[in-house]
Design a protein around this motif. Sequence first.
Motif, PDB file in Angstrom:
ATOM      1  N   UNK A  30       0.741  -1.055   0.243  1.00 54.63           N
ATOM      2  CA  UNK A  30      -0.041  -0.154  -0.029  1.00 54.63           C
ATOM      3  C   UNK A  30       0.863   1.287  -0.068  1.00 54.63           C
ATOM      4  N   UNK A  31       2.302   1.227   0.230  1.00 54.63           N
ATOM      5  CA  UNK A  31       3.036   2.237   0.357  1.00 54.63           C
ATOM      6  C   UNK A  31       3.873   2.243  -0.969  1.00 54.63           C
ATOM      7  N   UNK A  32       3.636   1.245  -1.767  1.00 51.61           N
ATOM      8  CA  UNK A  32       4.391   1.247  -3.081  1.00 51.61           C
ATOM      9  C   UNK A  32       5.684   0.620  -3.077  1.00 51.61           C
ATOM     10  N   UNK A  33       5.753  -0.195  -2.146  1.00 57.67           N
ATOM     11  CA  UNK A  33       6.997  -1.227  -1.842  1.00 57.67           C
ATOM     12  C   UNK A  33       6.589  -2.487  -2.064  1.00 57.67           C
ATOM     13  N   UNK A  34       6.920  -3.275  -3.282  1.00 54.74           N
ATOM     14  CA  UNK A  34       6.726  -4.719  -3.989  1.00 54.74           C
ATOM     15  C   UNK A  34       7.815  -5.661  -3.555  1.00 54.74           C
TER      16      UNK A  34
END
Length: 107
Positions: free
Chosen positions: A85-89
């Motif tokens: 959800x914070x853009x860390x995949x």
Amino acid sequence: MTTPFERKVYAALLHVPCGRVTTYAELARAVGCRSSRAVGQALKRNPFAPVVPCHRVISSDFAPGGFRGRMRGPALRAKLLLLKSEGVLFRRGRLAEPERVMSLPRF
DNA sequence: AGACCCGGACGCG
DNA sequence: CGCGTCCGGGTCT
């Protein structure tokens, strides 16, 4: 009970913004400790979650590390979702973009 | 004092 | 790469 060491860890962690992560080893160095494991313990008992973003701390080999005292299962998935959800995949159990790891000022 | 812990580095196959 | 092993240090009992 929060100890001086734990407060140092939490304080250092607050410098990690949304969309970035750091590692246990990095945090350890930031507070002048040579045991990354001690850092993991402190995070596990983090009483200020989620204002202290303990989910933004991963292993130095880009594996996710643990969450809420567990290294697998629902807790870990929750950590991955938060990061997502914070853009860390993560891909194949590894951080997709290693450049998102933030280095912290030395002790 | 002993055990525990959300890790890390290194060695080996 | 996937083990096993040892080391580390802060905290809990």
